[in-house]
Design a protein around this motif. Sequence first.
Motif, PDB file in Angstrom:
ATOM      1  N   GLU A   1     -29.789 -29.162  23.951  1.00  0.00           N
ATOM      2  CA  GLU A   1     -28.716 -28.368  23.347  1.00  0.00           C
ATOM      3  C   GLU A   1     -28.864 -26.951  23.863  1.00  0.00           C
ATOM      4  N   ASN A   2     -27.755 -26.239  23.939  1.00  0.00           N
ATOM      5  CA  ASN A   2     -27.810 -24.842  24.364  1.00  0.00           C
ATOM      6  C   ASN A   2     -28.347 -23.986  23.232  1.00  0.00           C
ATOM      7  N   ILE A   3     -29.278 -23.107  23.562  1.00  0.00           N
ATOM      8  CA  ILE A   3     -29.879 -22.223  22.572  1.00  0.00           C
ATOM      9  C   ILE A   3     -29.754 -20.782  23.059  1.00  0.00           C
ATOM     10  N   LEU A   4     -29.474 -19.876  22.143  1.00  0.00           N
ATOM     11  CA  LEU A   4     -29.335 -18.463  22.488  1.00  0.00           C
ATOM     12  C   LEU A   4     -30.714 -17.874  22.757  1.00  0.00           C
ATOM     13  N   LEU A   5     -30.824 -17.158  23.866  1.00  0.00           N
ATOM     14  CA  LEU A   5     -32.098 -16.559  24.240  1.00  0.00           C
ATOM     15  C   LEU A   5     -32.268 -15.142  23.732  1.00  0.00           C
ATOM     16  N   ASP A   6     -31.142 -14.451  23.488  1.00  0.00           N
ATOM     17  CA  ASP A   6     -31.207 -13.077  23.012  1.00  0.00           C
ATOM     18  C   ASP A   6     -29.882 -12.740  22.354  1.00  0.00           C
ATOM     19  N   THR A  30     -14.059 -20.799  14.762  1.00  0.00           N
ATOM     20  CA  THR A  30     -15.465 -20.543  15.032  1.00  0.00           C
ATOM     21  C   THR A  30     -15.813 -19.158  14.500  1.00  0.00           C
ATOM     22  N   THR A  31     -17.021 -18.700  14.766  1.00  0.00           N
ATOM     23  CA  THR A  31     -17.393 -17.343  14.382  1.00  0.00           C
ATOM     24  C   THR A  31     -16.635 -16.333  15.238  1.00  0.00           C
ATOM     25  N   LEU A  32     -16.664 -15.075  14.837  1.00  0.00           N
ATOM     26  CA  LEU A  32     -16.028 -14.028  15.613  1.00  0.00           C
ATOM     27  C   LEU A  32     -16.680 -13.951  16.993  1.00  0.00           C
ATOM     28  N   PRO A  33     -16.017 -13.324  17.982  1.00  0.00           N
ATOM     29  CA  PRO A  33     -16.628 -13.195  19.308  1.00  0.00           C
ATOM     30  C   PRO A  33     -18.051 -12.677  19.223  1.00  0.00           C
ATOM     31  N   PHE A  34     -18.875 -13.065  20.180  1.00  0.00           N
ATOM     32  CA  PHE A  34     -20.322 -12.855  20.104  1.00  0.00           C
ATOM     33  C   PHE A  34     -20.687 -11.428  19.694  1.00  0.00           C
ATOM     34  N   SER A  35     -21.531 -11.336  18.664  1.00  0.00           N
ATOM     35  CA  SER A  35     -22.086 -10.074  18.144  1.00  0.00           C
ATOM     36  C   SER A  35     -21.043  -9.187  17.468  1.00  0.00           C
ATOM     37  N   VAL A  36     -19.818  -9.684  17.266  1.00  0.00           N
ATOM     38  CA  VAL A  36     -18.815  -8.928  16.521  1.00  0.00           C
ATOM     39  C   VAL A  36     -18.964  -9.278  15.048  1.00  0.00           C
ATOM     40  N   ALA A  37     -19.162  -8.258  14.218  1.00  0.00           N
ATOM     41  CA  ALA A  37     -19.421  -8.483  12.802  1.00  0.00           C
ATOM     42  C   ALA A  37     -18.132  -8.398  11.998  1.00  0.00           C
ATOM     43  N   PRO A  38     -17.928  -9.337  11.090  1.00  0.00           N
ATOM     44  CA  PRO A  38     -16.781  -9.220  10.181  1.00  0.00           C
ATOM     45  C   PRO A  38     -17.052  -8.167   9.120  1.00  0.00           C
ATOM     46  N   ASN A  39     -15.990  -7.647   8.523  1.00  0.00           N
ATOM     47  CA  ASN A  39     -16.175  -6.784   7.369  1.00  0.00           C
ATOM     48  C   ASN A  39     -16.794  -7.600   6.243  1.00  0.00           C
ATOM     49  N   SER A  40     -17.705  -7.000   5.511  1.00  0.00           N
ATOM     50  CA  SER A  40     -18.327  -7.697   4.397  1.00  0.00           C
ATOM     51  C   SER A  40     -18.375  -6.769   3.190  1.00  0.00           C
ATOM     52  N   SER A  41     -18.912  -7.278   2.097  1.00  0.00           N
ATOM     53  CA  SER A  41     -18.962  -6.496   0.864  1.00  0.00           C
ATOM     54  C   SER A  41     -19.859  -5.281   0.987  1.00  0.00           C
ATOM     55  N   THR A  42     -20.754  -5.258   1.967  1.00  0.00           N
ATOM     56  CA  THR A  42     -21.673  -4.120   2.112  1.00  0.00           C
ATOM     57  C   THR A  42     -21.685  -3.537   3.518  1.00  0.00           C
ATOM     58  N   VAL A  54     -23.636 -24.777  20.926  1.00  0.00           N
ATOM     59  CA  VAL A  54     -24.662 -23.744  21.024  1.00  0.00           C
ATOM     60  C   VAL A  54     -25.309 -23.622  19.646  1.00  0.00           C
ATOM     61  N   ILE A  55     -26.626 -23.695  19.587  1.00  0.00           N
ATOM     62  CA  ILE A  55     -27.330 -23.629  18.308  1.00  0.00           C
ATOM     63  C   ILE A  55     -27.191 -22.223  17.726  1.00  0.00           C
ATOM     64  N   PRO A  56     -26.731 -22.084  16.494  1.00  0.00           N
ATOM     65  CA  PRO A  56     -26.493 -20.752  15.904  1.00  0.00           C
ATOM     66  C   PRO A  56     -27.755 -20.145  15.286  1.00  0.00           C
ATOM     67  N   ASP A  57     -28.757 -19.871  16.126  1.00  0.00           N
ATOM     68  CA  ASP A  57     -30.014 -19.321  15.612  1.00  0.00           C
ATOM     69  C   ASP A  57     -30.048 -17.796  15.652  1.00  0.00           C
ATOM     70  N   GLU A  58     -28.975 -17.181  16.146  1.00  0.00           N
ATOM     71  CA  GLU A  58     -28.859 -15.723  16.168  1.00  0.00           C
ATOM     72  C   GLU A  58     -27.696 -15.314  15.264  1.00  0.00           C
ATOM     73  N   GLY A 116     -26.053 -12.801  24.367  1.00  0.00           N
ATOM     74  CA  GLY A 116     -25.253 -13.979  24.674  1.00  0.00           C
ATOM     75  C   GLY A 116     -25.836 -14.885  25.731  1.00  0.00           C
ATOM     76  N   ASN A 117     -27.001 -14.537  26.307  1.00  0.00           N
ATOM     77  CA  ASN A 117     -27.628 -15.422  27.273  1.00  0.00           C
ATOM     78  C   ASN A 117     -28.110 -16.692  26.579  1.00  0.00           C
ATOM     79  N   GLU A 118     -27.897 -17.821  27.225  1.00  0.00           N
ATOM     80  CA  GLU A 118     -28.267 -19.088  26.628  1.00  0.00           C
ATOM     81  C   GLU A 118     -28.795 -20.034  27.687  1.00  0.00           C
ATOM     82  N   SER A 119     -29.474 -21.060  27.232  1.00  0.00           N
ATOM     83  CA  SER A 119     -30.033 -22.039  28.158  1.00  0.00           C
ATOM     84  C   SER A 119     -30.143 -23.372  27.456  1.00  0.00           C
ATOM     85  N   GLY A 120     -30.059 -24.461  28.230  1.00  0.00           N
ATOM     86  CA  GLY A 120     -30.260 -25.785  27.667  1.00  0.00           C
ATOM     87  C   GLY A 120     -31.739 -26.041  27.457  1.00  0.00           C
TER      88      GLY A 120
END
Length: 339
Positions: free
Chosen positions: A10-15, A285-297, A159-163, A18-22
């Motif tokens: 499975e593809n996993i995020l390396l950092d 899906t989630t927002l584009p990579f590393s883009v944070a949604p507005n949240s309560s805090t 892609v595994i969502p470990d980040e 957005g770099n990833e590898s199987g």
Amino acid sequence: YYRGTTGQFENILLDTSGNESGVNVGSEKSYGLEFAFQKGDFNRNGLSALVSLTYNHSRFHYNKFASGLNVLDIINQSIANYNAYTSACGAGGADAGKTQFGTALCGSTSSGQSAAQCFTASGGPDPTCSTANHVVNPYWNRVAQPLEDPNADYVPYDVIPDEPLAAGNGFGVPFTGTLLAQWKHDKFTATPSLTFSSGSYYGTPLAMIGSDPATSGATLVIPDDFTGQFDPMGAFVQPARLTGNLQLGYQVAPRVQLNLAMTNIIDSCHQRGYAWDRRDFCTYTTLPFSVAPNSSTFVSAAGDPNYTYPYTVQNGNNNTQFLGTKLPFQAYFTVNVKL
């Protein structure tokens, strides 16, 4: 059918860029049933039909890395660190010292100090919120969250969502079906078709962040404001999609065939009732990579509706490339000549 693998990629995020590898991260088991039924002869006059149905059940089990941790253990570190800011994990709290799946339910704050109702400007606990420039802890009265089971099976992901703020799409649609019919009378044929997909799974525990009261300018992963939890992998289901097409054909001469293909006469996506659903989209899906949604805090983009939810529309993903938007009606007229 049945398919079982070990050492499955499975593809996993390396950092966080957005770099990833199987990577060989576990084993996958897929089983299901395929059914096909045909009535009539498509080469003869009259009505003919073909129906095919597929049920698929795919689950992935994550093995341990050399470190003794697996993907879910890494995700659980972020959940446990959030819990450290709650009163339940504070001194004498109901969850202080507890473990789940062999992992401490309470992690640590970014300053390494015990949490309190407020933090000092240097990140220390301020139980009475009386120090100058203290920072209120918005998570103090929130519920500590359970960890993800590292020994459970999960739907496979592209892609595994470990980040944080990354990935979030599963694949392996449970139900698909096709109905193909034809009415033929001498030189004329009419061939309607319907295709159905029940929708794959999506969701990630690390889809939302909030401000970190222990460290100025820092953030931490927090539960989804809309579900009140760290969304498990596969927590949501994509819209079910039904597409209808029609092809008309006429044999003008033994070597000349006229065809009119009309696609997307029907293209409907049955929304699931989630807060972020949009009528004309079929994949999320989630927002584009590393883009944070507005949240309560945490405010990422004040007033921008595209940052309202932790999930948004998607036009395709790594493995399946499902088109994420409803397609307009299209028609193609062709003349086939055999030489």
